[in-house]
Design a protein around this motif. Structure first.
Motif, PDB file in Angstrom:
ATOM      1  N   LYS A  41       0.830  -1.210   0.000  1.00  0.00           N
ATOM      2  CA  LYS A  41       0.000   0.000   0.000  1.00  0.00           C
ATOM      3  C   LYS A  41       0.861   1.254   0.000  1.00  0.00           C
ATOM      4  O   LYS A  41       0.494   2.273  -0.555  1.00  0.00           O
ATOM      5  CB  LYS A  41      -0.902  -0.003   1.230  1.00  0.00           C
ATOM      6  CG  LYS A  41      -2.012  -1.038   1.170  1.00  0.00           C
ATOM      7  CD  LYS A  41      -2.687  -1.150   2.529  1.00  0.00           C
ATOM      8  CE  LYS A  41      -3.824  -2.136   2.481  1.00  0.00           C
ATOM      9  NZ  LYS A  41      -5.003  -1.592   1.835  1.00  0.00           N
ATOM     10  N   THR A  42       1.982   1.168   0.675  1.00  0.00           N
ATOM     11  CA  THR A  42       2.872   2.322   0.760  1.00  0.00           C
ATOM     12  C   THR A  42       4.291   1.816   0.958  1.00  0.00           C
ATOM     13  O   THR A  42       4.501   0.686   1.404  1.00  0.00           O
ATOM     14  CB  THR A  42       2.473   3.246   1.932  1.00  0.00           C
ATOM     15  OG1 THR A  42       3.439   4.278   2.063  1.00  0.00           O
ATOM     16  CG2 THR A  42       2.394   2.480   3.242  1.00  0.00           C
ATOM     17  N   GLN A 218       3.800  14.199   4.131  1.00  0.00           N
ATOM     18  CA  GLN A 218       2.683  13.579   3.422  1.00  0.00           C
ATOM     19  C   GLN A 218       3.170  12.671   2.292  1.00  0.00           C
ATOM     20  O   GLN A 218       2.609  11.614   2.035  1.00  0.00           O
ATOM     21  CB  GLN A 218       1.768  14.661   2.830  1.00  0.00           C
ATOM     22  CG  GLN A 218       0.780  15.249   3.809  1.00  0.00           C
ATOM     23  CD  GLN A 218      -0.334  14.268   4.155  1.00  0.00           C
ATOM     24  OE1 GLN A 218      -0.977  13.720   3.294  1.00  0.00           O
ATOM     25  NE2 GLN A 218      -0.540  14.045   5.439  1.00  0.00           N
ATOM     26  N   THR A 222       5.578   7.559  -0.726  1.00  0.00           N
ATOM     27  CA  THR A 222       4.457   7.309  -1.640  1.00  0.00           C
ATOM     28  C   THR A 222       4.944   6.908  -3.029  1.00  0.00           C
ATOM     29  O   THR A 222       4.150   6.556  -3.890  1.00  0.00           O
ATOM     30  CB  THR A 222       3.528   8.533  -1.754  1.00  0.00           C
ATOM     31  OG1 THR A 222       4.310   9.660  -2.148  1.00  0.00           O
ATOM     32  CG2 THR A 222       2.831   8.828  -0.435  1.00  0.00           C
ATOM     33  N   ARG A 240       2.569   0.132  -9.157  1.00  0.00           N
ATOM     34  CA  ARG A 240       1.469  -0.345  -8.296  1.00  0.00           C
ATOM     35  C   ARG A 240       0.641  -1.398  -9.008  1.00  0.00           C
ATOM     36  O   ARG A 240       0.287  -1.238 -10.169  1.00  0.00           O
ATOM     37  CB  ARG A 240       0.554   0.812  -7.908  1.00  0.00           C
ATOM     38  CG  ARG A 240       1.129   1.727  -6.867  1.00  0.00           C
ATOM     39  CD  ARG A 240       0.129   2.788  -6.463  1.00  0.00           C
ATOM     40  NE  ARG A 240       0.738   3.722  -5.531  1.00  0.00           N
ATOM     41  CZ  ARG A 240       1.435   4.787  -5.914  1.00  0.00           C
ATOM     42  NH1 ARG A 240       1.590   5.063  -7.181  1.00  0.00           N
ATOM     43  NH2 ARG A 240       1.983   5.580  -5.011  1.00  0.00           N
TER      44      ARG A 240
ATOM     45  N   ARG B  80      -6.129  12.798  -1.436  1.00  0.00           N
ATOM     46  CA  ARG B  80      -5.185  11.678  -1.326  1.00  0.00           C
ATOM     47  C   ARG B  80      -5.913  10.436  -0.847  1.00  0.00           C
ATOM     48  O   ARG B  80      -6.838  10.534  -0.042  1.00  0.00           O
ATOM     49  CB  ARG B  80      -4.071  12.027  -0.326  1.00  0.00           C
ATOM     50  CG  ARG B  80      -3.108  13.084  -0.842  1.00  0.00           C
ATOM     51  CD  ARG B  80      -2.121  13.499   0.220  1.00  0.00           C
ATOM     52  NE  ARG B  80      -1.281  14.597  -0.244  1.00  0.00           N
ATOM     53  CZ  ARG B  80      -0.003  14.471  -0.611  1.00  0.00           C
ATOM     54  NH1 ARG B  80       0.591  13.299  -0.525  1.00  0.00           N
ATOM     55  NH2 ARG B  80       0.687  15.509  -1.032  1.00  0.00           N
ATOM     56  N   TYR B  85      -3.838   3.300  -1.023  1.00  0.00           N
ATOM     57  CA  TYR B  85      -2.424   3.691  -1.160  1.00  0.00           C
ATOM     58  C   TYR B  85      -2.227   4.898  -0.258  1.00  0.00           C
ATOM     59  O   TYR B  85      -2.219   6.033  -0.739  1.00  0.00           O
ATOM     60  CB  TYR B  85      -2.083   4.041  -2.608  1.00  0.00           C
ATOM     61  CG  TYR B  85      -2.361   2.919  -3.574  1.00  0.00           C
ATOM     62  CD1 TYR B  85      -1.631   1.742  -3.523  1.00  0.00           C
ATOM     63  CD2 TYR B  85      -3.366   3.028  -4.527  1.00  0.00           C
ATOM     64  CE1 TYR B  85      -1.899   0.705  -4.392  1.00  0.00           C
ATOM     65  CE2 TYR B  85      -3.637   1.999  -5.408  1.00  0.00           C
ATOM     66  CZ  TYR B  85      -2.895   0.839  -5.324  1.00  0.00           C
ATOM     67  OH  TYR B  85      -3.166  -0.189  -6.189  1.00  0.00           O
ATOM     68  N   PRO B  86      -2.113   4.694   1.038  1.00  0.00           N
ATOM     69  CA  PRO B  86      -2.181   5.803   1.988  1.00  0.00           C
ATOM     70  C   PRO B  86      -1.308   6.991   1.600  1.00  0.00           C
ATOM     71  O   PRO B  86      -0.127   6.841   1.280  1.00  0.00           O
ATOM     72  CB  PRO B  86      -1.684   5.169   3.291  1.00  0.00           C
ATOM     73  CG  PRO B  86      -1.975   3.727   3.130  1.00  0.00           C
ATOM     74  CD  PRO B  86      -1.802   3.428   1.683  1.00  0.00           C
ATOM     75  N   ARG B  87      -1.961   8.160   1.605  1.00  0.00           N
ATOM     76  CA  ARG B  87      -1.302   9.461   1.421  1.00  0.00           C
ATOM     77  C   ARG B  87      -0.869   9.736  -0.016  1.00  0.00           C
ATOM     78  O   ARG B  87      -0.265  10.759  -0.299  1.00  0.00           O
ATOM     79  CB  ARG B  87      -0.121   9.619   2.376  1.00  0.00           C
ATOM     80  CG  ARG B  87      -0.570   9.489   3.814  1.00  0.00           C
ATOM     81  CD  ARG B  87       0.565   9.459   4.806  1.00  0.00           C
ATOM     82  NE  ARG B  87       0.056   9.044   6.111  1.00  0.00           N
ATOM     83  CZ  ARG B  87       0.796   8.845   7.179  1.00  0.00           C
ATOM     84  NH1 ARG B  87       2.085   9.028   7.107  1.00  0.00           N
ATOM     85  NH2 ARG B  87       0.256   8.470   8.311  1.00  0.00           N
ATOM     86  N   THR B  88      -1.123   8.828  -0.931  1.00  0.00           N
ATOM     87  CA  THR B  88      -0.724   9.062  -2.326  1.00  0.00           C
ATOM     88  C   THR B  88      -1.793   9.932  -3.005  1.00  0.00           C
ATOM     89  O   THR B  88      -2.978   9.632  -2.892  1.00  0.00           O
ATOM     90  CB  THR B  88      -0.606   7.723  -3.077  1.00  0.00           C
ATOM     91  OG1 THR B  88       0.254   6.870  -2.328  1.00  0.00           O
ATOM     92  CG2 THR B  88      -0.051   7.925  -4.476  1.00  0.00           C
ATOM     93  N   GLU B  92      -2.257  11.083  -8.991  1.00  0.00           N
ATOM     94  CA  GLU B  92      -1.060  10.294  -9.319  1.00  0.00           C
ATOM     95  C   GLU B  92      -1.451   8.830  -9.590  1.00  0.00           C
ATOM     96  O   GLU B  92      -0.950   8.208 -10.537  1.00  0.00           O
ATOM     97  CB  GLU B  92      -0.108  10.365  -8.131  1.00  0.00           C
ATOM     98  CG  GLU B  92       1.343  10.302  -8.498  1.00  0.00           C
ATOM     99  CD  GLU B  92       2.212  10.690  -7.307  1.00  0.00           C
ATOM    100  OE1 GLU B  92       2.682   9.765  -6.631  1.00  0.00           O
ATOM    101  OE2 GLU B  92       2.397  11.891  -7.061  1.00  0.00           O
TER     102      GLU B  92
END
Lengths: 630, 318
Positions: A41-42, A218, A222, A240, B80, B85-88, B92
């Protein structure tokens, strides 16, 4: 200062160096290709939310210590460490010259220094960063809990007499310090001889503050460009839902121990595709479910299938001691009835749903997993008296014993004519899971709650038929269902008589599970109460010599299982694998992140056969015994 | 026409706004425990769980949240992702995924349209002959057999037979063939069977019989009259189908590991990713509304009998 730790660390380093030598001597393929099913996810390694992200973090970031192939804690970014006599202050000395590299594998302006570990903990401790796992260590590091709640109160709008900036300044009171660029000191709330086991989790990874400020909080993690790397690999590609490619970090401090240069991971959604890709030679490894193993029977690939590693997660049945169902409430508080259930559930039969070939291989009889917690003499916690017998008992299903205990419970709880003493007819309201009427007479009706997963549903039906047969129609299982991710909403508010649950094993001490199972413990779903068990746990928590500590914990665990507060039945993981990676050449462990490293892994041109796996396993277990004892 | 278009545009904006508002509010009714795994739930206390939810921005009053969403949207910011996709930034994520879905979708539609229309014409032209039987058999199989069965068969058997990769690789053109072909199969059947049906209907109309009786060549009748009129009902759906390629194909993208949009909305809903769900709903509903609108316009262009405005039609003097 404990010299023993220094010696252990040195020995471990010697072992590691020897192993590295071994790794360098053995030829490995340059590339390891595999698949994954859940997207990362990240890349923010403090925010690990899934196993893929864990794997990426383990291979692209280093901590102070790491697991070796025997599961021991060996030096990583720290080259040595010491602790005070009561295990409350731990001091780590960092190796020199460990560099942060970027997503092209190029050296950045920064080196890994002690400040990075302070900043890492500062990031984790700030509730604004949403690091859920911080709960694991909030009460371990001195001052961390207070610091966290001060910030949290301020964010909630409470007036605690200071601004957020002032509260952030108080981080200096938290038990982590960098007196010089190569020294990190942790001060703990209480003696913690197993503190190293926390350090293999992502919560103690370093963070380069200047880079964080550069990309912004933030955006950190990412994308692969918004991250820098301190581990054996850097992230060369991340699309992704498509692929992850990790390339060997050319500046890695232990490059000689990293034989595989490229790790390529393709996302697939169907395990059958992964198996087919392996057969076509496109992958170095794949997992298999039992039905896929069956499909391969008689093919040339069958000889390459061997059991996958099991995990430290234990599944156990829980009984609701304060159930709204008066019939079950009367019975569950009777020890003989609980014993009847203990012997009356044919766990092997239930597990055959998951592995029809070797269901007993998925059995676990203890709460704390085997091969996960080891004392200072190399003795496995589950080999302590009390637990060793439990472990050896294997499949203890016994219809006669179950019936005998049930008869005793019936004699004590009914009037001889089948009416349950003190129980009147009623409607049991456990909506939305179930609503049913009970008449206060035998047969006993109890609500078993399961998810809507196909195997869970089959297991519920099997259990229903099984208990009816074992108890000769005197126990009727009422089935209730919940949607798989709604356990917290639907079941947790006491809407069950019997259900199963499982929890992650968080760090290397029996308290990771047992201290949460006491009367007021966080995972006491059944709401039982046993002062004797609580007292034993408290006593064990106060003992710092591991062998003494584990002796007390194992006594407590044995008592806990003998009184059947939960019924352990299944290990996590399992299933099967086919792989060109030589088993036991890479790190392992029961918890944390660093166990997912590919460091040290040897990949061959041909798949490992089952026969060879068995041979390697026997050799490995023998090696491990002497290694952990040392 | 212009007046009609302006009116439809205003209606479209209102429709999209209502859909987004409804979905936005419904999402806020979902229980917040869905943001926590079982382990998180028991490990974190109530205060810690609340703090975490605050970082996700899901605790404020729903109307405050909607106001925040609307004002950011006005500035072109979709927000976001919070859990998928946390914080993305969502823009994007979309920029990464849309091209894959669009490319395969357009390829699939192009193939299915070209071959489907051709097959439909042939089936109508040679009605009750072997071409019609074979075409009908194909359509029945594609529409009656669960798609997973034949798609999985194509992926395993066809890839082995033709020596093609089992999954999609962006840098290997040969890996694009099977997913594009799989994408085209159902559409091909759809175009073929509907065009055949509309053409057979047209063929039985009096004006066609009259034209044939007058001696107009059959080929000219089929293309100049039958096909032209039969395609009108199909034309209406072209814009929607093309625009909705952006949403991707859940099954085909999944089995061929194409990192497109297919399944993203479902996954976002399951993961309680409010911001991503509302962004996707906004885009998808806008596409559907635009597709319907363009379909109407296209139909009017193809069929001169259809008038979009309500202006009175001047009759010629008898």
């Amino acid at each position: 200062m404990k010299r023993a730790t220094l010696v252990a660390a040195t020995l471990a380093m010697v072992g590691l160096t020897a192993m590295a030598g071994c790794g360098a001597a053995r030829k490995s393929a340059d590339r390891y290709a595999t698949t994954y099913f859940t997207e990362a996810k990240t890349l923010n390694y403090f925010l690990l939310l899934d196993s893929t992200a864990q794997r990426v973090a383990a291979n692209t970031q280093d901590g102070l210590v790491e697991n070796d192939r025997f599961g021991r804690y060996v030096p990583s970014l720290a080259e040595s460490w010491t602790h005070n006599d009561d295990y409350t202050v731990w001091t780590f000395t960092l190796r020199q010259g460990a560099a942060w590299v970027d997503s092209a594998g190029q050296r950045t302006a920064w080196e890994v220094t002690a400040d990075d570990f302070v900043e890492g903990l500062r990031y984790v401790a700030d509730p604004a960063n949403g690091i859920k796992n911080v709960s694991t260590i909030r009460k371990v590091i001195a001052g961390l809990n207070g610091y966290y709640y001060d910030l949290l109160d301020i964010d909630e709008g409470k007036d605690i007499g200071m601004t957020r900036e002032a509260a952030e300044e108080n981080f200096r009171t938290v038990g982590v310090a960098a007196p010089d660029p190569r020294t990190v000191v942790y001060t703990l709330t209480k003696p913690t001889p197993y503190f190293l086991s926390y350090l293999v989790t992502e919560l103690f990874f370093p963070l380069e503050r200047a880079f964080l400020d550069q990309v912004g909080a933030q955006d950190f993690g990412t994308s692969r460009e918004r991250l820098i790397y301190s581990g054996a690999y850097y992230l060369a590609d991340w699309q992704r839902d498509k692929q992850i490619v990790m390339e060997k970090n050319p500046l890695y401090w232990d490059a000689a121990s990293v034989p595989v240069k490229t790790v390529s991971m393709q996302k697939v959604t169907d395990p059958a595709v992964s198996v087919e890709m392996f057969i076509r030679g496109e992958l170095s490894a794949t997992g298999l479910q039992a039905d896929q193993v069956k499909a391969l029977a008689g093919t040339p690939q069958a000889e390459f299938v061997y059991p996958a590693e099991i995990s430290s997660v234990t599944y156990w049945f829980i009984q609701n001691f304060s159930s709204d169902n008066p019939e079950f409430r009367a019975f569950v508080n009777n020890p003989d009835f609980r014993k009847a259930l203990y012997y009356g559930i044919d766990r092997v039969k239930l597990l055959s749903l998951y592995d029809p070939y070797n269901p007993a291989g998925l059995l676990r009889n203890t709460v704390v997993p085997e091969e996960t917690v080891v004392d200072e003499n190399g003795r496995d916690y589950t080999d302590y008296p009390g637990l060793a017998e439990l472990k050896a008992a294997g499949d203890y299903f016994d219809t006669d014993k179950a019936r005998s205990y049930f008869a005793k419970a019936v004699a004590a709880l009914t009037d001889g004519a089948g009416a349950i003493k003190g129980v009147s007819p009623a409607t049991v309201d456990m909506k939305p899971v179930a609503e049913f009427a009970v008449d206060g007479k035998l047969p006993l009706q109890m609500l078993y709650v399961h998810s809507n997963d196909a195997n869970d549903t089959k297991m519920a039906l099997l259990l229903q038929a099984m208990l009816e047969e074992v108890f000769q129609g005197q126990v009727k299982l009422v089935l209730g269902q919940y949607v798989d991710d709604k356990f917290n909403d639907v079941v947790e508010p006491r809407r069950f008589d019997l259900v199963y649950d499982s929890f992650r094993f968080g760090f290397g001490d029996p308290s990771a599970q047992l201290s949460r199972l006491v009367t007021d413990g966080g995972i006491n779903d059944g709401r039982y109460s046993d002062p004797e068990f609580d007292a034993l746990i408290q006593e064990a928590e106060g003992e710092n010599l591991l062998s003494e500590r584990y002796a007390l914990f194992s006594r407590a665990e044995r008592l806990f299982i003998d009184r059947v507060y939960v019924i352990p039945f299944q290990v996590g993981g399992g299933a099967y694998t086919m792989s060109k990676a030589v088993p036991f050449t890479y790190p392992r462990g029961g918890f944390g992140t660093t166990r997912f490293k590919y460091k040290g892994m040897i990949v061959e041109r041909e798949p490992v056969t089952k026969a060879r796996y068995e041979k390697l396993k026997a050799e490995f277990l023998s090696e491990m015994e002497s290694a952990t004892k040392r | 026409m212009l007046r009609y278009m302006l009116k439809r545009f205003a209606q479209s904006i209102l429709t999209v706004a209502l859909v987004v508002l409804a979905v936005f509010m419904l999402l806020r009714l979902m229980p917040t425990s869905g943001y926590f795994s079982r382990e998180d739930y028991v490990t974190m206390d109530e205060a810690a769980r609340t703090a975490y939810l605050r970082t996700l921005g899901v605790l404020d009053d729903p109307f405050t949240q909607f106001g925040r969403f609307a004002s950011a949207l006005a500035g072109g910011d979709l927000g976001r992702s919070i859990t998928v996709y946390p914080r993305t930034p969502i823009t994007e994520i979309l920029a990464e995924k849309i091209p894959y879905s669009l490319w395969f979708g357009v390829a699939g539609i192009s193939v299915s349209m070209a071959l489907g229309l051709l097959l439909g014409v042939m089936m109508a032209r040679y009605k009750d002959g072997p071409t019609d039987w074979l075409g009908t058999a194909y359509v029945v199989v594609v529409r009656a057999v669960p798609s997973l069965i034949y798609l999985f068969l194509i992926q395993t058997a066809a890839s082995r037979l033709l020596g093609l990769p089992m999954i999609f690789y962006a840098d290997d053109v040969s890996s694009w063939i099977l997913p594009a072909a799989s994408m085209a199969l159902p559409g091909l059947a759809w175009y073929a069977i509907w065009l055949r049906r509309f053409m057979v209907d047209e063929e039985n109309k009096d004006y066609i019989k009259f034209a044939v009786a007058k001696g107009v060549p059959r080929g000219k009748v089929m293309t100049g009259h039958v096909l032209r009129n039969a395609i009108v009902p199909l034309v209406q759906y072209f814009p929607t189908q093309v625009l909705l390629t952006i949403t991707g194909s859940l099954i085909i993208e999944s089995i061929y590991s194409i990192p497109g949009m297919g399944g993203l909305l479902v996954y976002a809903i399951r993961q309680h990713d409010n911001t991503l769900v509302q962004a996707l709903v906004l885009i998808y509903s806008a596409l559907v509304v635009a597709g319907v609108f363009l379909g109407d316009v296209l139909m009017a262009l193809v069929d001169p009998r259809i008038k979009l405005s309500s202006a009175p039609v001047e009759r010629e003097a008898a």
